[in-house]
Design a protein around this motif. Structure first.
Motif, PDB file in Angstrom:
ATOM      1  N   ILE A 125       0.848  -1.202   0.000  1.00 52.02           N
ATOM      2  CA  ILE A 125       0.000   0.000   0.000  1.00 52.02           C
ATOM      3  C   ILE A 125       0.885   1.256   0.000  1.00 52.02           C
ATOM      4  CG2 ILE A 125      -1.668   1.349   1.347  1.00 52.02           C
ATOM      5  CD1 ILE A 125      -2.757  -1.404   2.372  1.00 52.02           C
ATOM      6  N   ALA A 126       1.934   1.219   0.833  1.00 51.35           N
ATOM      7  CA  ALA A 126       2.834   2.385   0.904  1.00 51.35           C
ATOM      8  C   ALA A 126       3.474   2.653  -0.459  1.00 51.35           C
ATOM      9  CB  ALA A 126       3.898   2.139   1.965  1.00 51.35           C
ATOM     10  N   LYS A 127       3.795   1.563  -1.155  1.00 52.85           N
ATOM     11  CA  LYS A 127       4.443   1.701  -2.468  1.00 52.85           C
ATOM     12  C   LYS A 127       3.448   2.248  -3.504  1.00 52.85           C
ATOM     13  CE  LYS A 127       6.137  -2.099  -4.457  1.00 52.85           C
ATOM     14  NZ  LYS A 127       6.989  -3.288  -4.473  1.00 52.85           N
ATOM     15  N   PHE A 129       0.824   3.873  -2.971  1.00 54.43           N
ATOM     16  CA  PHE A 129       0.311   5.189  -2.570  1.00 54.43           C
ATOM     17  C   PHE A 129       0.870   6.312  -3.449  1.00 54.43           C
ATOM     18  CE2 PHE A 129       0.173   8.952   0.229  1.00 54.43           C
ATOM     19  CZ  PHE A 129      -1.157   8.916   0.588  1.00 54.43           C
ATOM     20  N   ASP A 130       2.121   6.165  -3.852  1.00 52.62           N
ATOM     21  CA  ASP A 130       2.753   7.205  -4.684  1.00 52.62           C
ATOM     22  C   ASP A 130       2.142   7.287  -6.077  1.00 52.62           C
ATOM     23  OD1 ASP A 130       4.421   7.958  -2.662  1.00 52.62           O
ATOM     24  OD2 ASP A 130       5.988   6.547  -3.221  1.00 52.62           O
ATOM     25  N   LEU A 175      -7.067   4.080  -4.677  1.00 53.75           N
ATOM     26  CA  LEU A 175      -5.910   3.405  -4.078  1.00 53.75           C
ATOM     27  C   LEU A 175      -6.157   1.900  -3.995  1.00 53.75           C
ATOM     28  CD1 LEU A 175      -3.161   3.521  -2.611  1.00 53.75           C
ATOM     29  CD2 LEU A 175      -4.387   3.968  -0.492  1.00 53.75           C
TER      30      LEU A 175
END
Lengths: 191, 289
Positions: A125-127, A129-130, A175
């Motif tokens: 998710i963090a990846k 997110f960008d 997302l």
């Protein structure tokens, strides 16, 4: 009180019998009511049950010819839910009540893994997110990380509270779609 | 027109304009008439507020369709909260930036492109050698140990040896990039910085094939945090990525009570190159297999 455009659109849908109005209530407000119930000795089933009762009451009233919304729709639904749940708590002689009107996120400790668990999906998710739009990154970051109130984020970005709520919802959908379309997502879910 | 007739026409919604005027006057002047009208109005509102069965059914039908999706979205929100917390921790990001950049600076630059000398096959060989060494030491330890639940201690010993191996690797090592990553990961784990360790692994493997070494390294992070299920899953992933010997053995040891255990051990035994390793044979013997 001026009716919020999003609230107005939902109310019109409900009045005309369009089920999208009810669907939007699930998307926008179930979390808020579930937080109230789960924070006050309720279970997931209680949350679902109360939310359905809230909807039945609210829709019945909205469809009356002389219905006038005198507050935000979220406050209206919250007050119905709060009264229903307080009544049930009293009936079951459960004491203590925490008001959660301005707290819409179900606390982390209700997640199955516990608050400190860290998994591959969070990295993914963090990846991903960008890859979402700058505006979405700003909204989600300020809401979920900085814990700002949606109203304040909306004011800062010149959106009404209703609009920012819908924006946030669309950003989450965007997302989620990107995460679910990522090749690693399939791998994570296979394991 | 008397008040009774006026009231009845009001109830029936049949008041003409003139009658409405009379009605309003009477309502303002006659307190009994006013009370009667108000009571009627309350009754009407009460009846109107009784939910229609069709509304209940409508809500029920939407509920069936929406509720699972709604809970999924709520869980996803919780995941996003965690992901952003992790993403926004400046210390983590600086850990990722400085440590990995330092590693990358050590590798050769050619034509303006940074590339790592070690590629997946080299990683695989190097990692296997490391694991063989660690398993050898594990075996020595095994011979001194006995009893149930031995796998945790066995893997702990293996973990220590891999860490030691990563810290003592020479600068001429052809797989220095991966070794640097290993060293960084184990250093971070020593400092209880598991999340940073995960970031380091993810950061490194963005530019490298995610072969079994990726999963093995993650397995050690989970293992160090006593997340046995996730460690087991990661070892399983390493097996799925092609390590049919050592990772399979580790994985099998972690699921000793399952039906799959016997099948995996059989596969290890049928793997001729794996069985050439004396350590594997001895470990199997030691476990009575």
């Amino acid at each position: 009180m001026n009716e919020n455009p999003v609230d107005h659109q939902i109310i019109q849908a409900i009045k005309s019998g369009d089920r999208d109005g009810i669907k939007q209530l699930y998307q926008l407000y179930f979390n808020m009511i579930a937080t109230l119930i789960l924070k006050n000795n309720g279970t997931r089933l209680d949350a679902e049950d109360i939310f359905q009762e809230v909807l039945v009451t609210a829709i019945t009233k909205v469809r009356l010819a002389d219905f006038q919304l005198t507050s935000r729709l979220s406050s209206y639904l919250y007050s119905i839910a709060k009264n229903m749940w307080l009544y049930r708590l009293r009936k079951e002689k459960k004491i203590g009540f925490v008001d959660t009107e301005n707290q819409e996120n179900i606390p982390d400790d209700n997640s199955p893994e516990g608050s400190d668990s860290f998994e591959e999906k969070h990295l993914l998710i963090a990846k991903v997110f960008d890859q979402i739009s700058e505006e979405c990154r700003k909204i989600l970051n300020e809401y979920y990380f900085e814990k700002k109130a949606l109203k304040d984020i909306g004011t800062q970005m010149q959106y009404t509270e209703g609009s920012i709520r819908v924006k946030k919802l669309r950003c989450m959908e965007s997302l989620k779609k990107k995460v679910e379309a990522h090749p690693d997502y399939i791998k994570i879910n296979e394991l | 027109m008397n008040s009774e007739t006026l009231f009845n026409r009001y109830v029936g919604g049949e008041l003409s304009a003139d009658e409405q005027k009379l009605f309003d006057e009477l309502y303002d002047q006659d307190t009994l008439f006013k009370a009667r009208v108000d009571h009627h109005q309350e009754l009407v509102q009460g009846i109107q507020a009784i939910p229609d069965q069709s509304i209940r059914q409508e809500v029920g039908e939407v509920h069936q369709v929406e509720i699972k999706k709604t809970w999924d979205n709520i869980e996803f929100e919780a995941d996003v909260t965690k992901a952003l917390k992790f993403k926004n921790q400046e210390t983590i990001r600086s850990g990722e930036d400085t440590s990995l950049k330092k590693d990358q600076q050590r590798v050769t630059k050619s034509n303006g492109r940074i590339f790592f000398i070690g590629q997946s096959k080299v990683f695989a060989i190097a990692a296997s050698i490391l694991l063989v060494i660690s398993l050898a030491l594990t075996y020595n330890w095994f011979t001194r140990s006995s009893g149930e639940g031995i796998w945790q201690e066995a893997l702990t010993q293996a973990y220590d040896q891999i860490k030691q191996g990563a810290q003592t690797s020479g600068l001429a090592d052809p797989d220095q990039g991966y070794r640097n990553l290993q060293k960084l990961v184990f250093d971070l784990l020593d400092q209880s910085e598991s999340e940073k360790a995960m970031v380091a692994i993810e950061g490194y493997f963005i530019n490298h094939p995610r072969d079994f070494t990726y999963h093995q390294l993650k397995a050690w992070v989970y293992f160090k945090n006593k997340k046995w299920d996730q460690a087991r899953t990661a070892f399983q992933a390493a097996v799925l990525e092609g390590d049919s010997c050592l990772s399979k053995l580790y994985y099998a040891l972690m699921i000793k009570n399952s039906q799959e255990f016997g099948k995996l051990i059989l596969e290890v035994k049928q793997n001729a190159s794996c069985m050439e390793l004396e350590l594997v044979r001895s470990l199997l013997t030691r476990q009575g297999l």
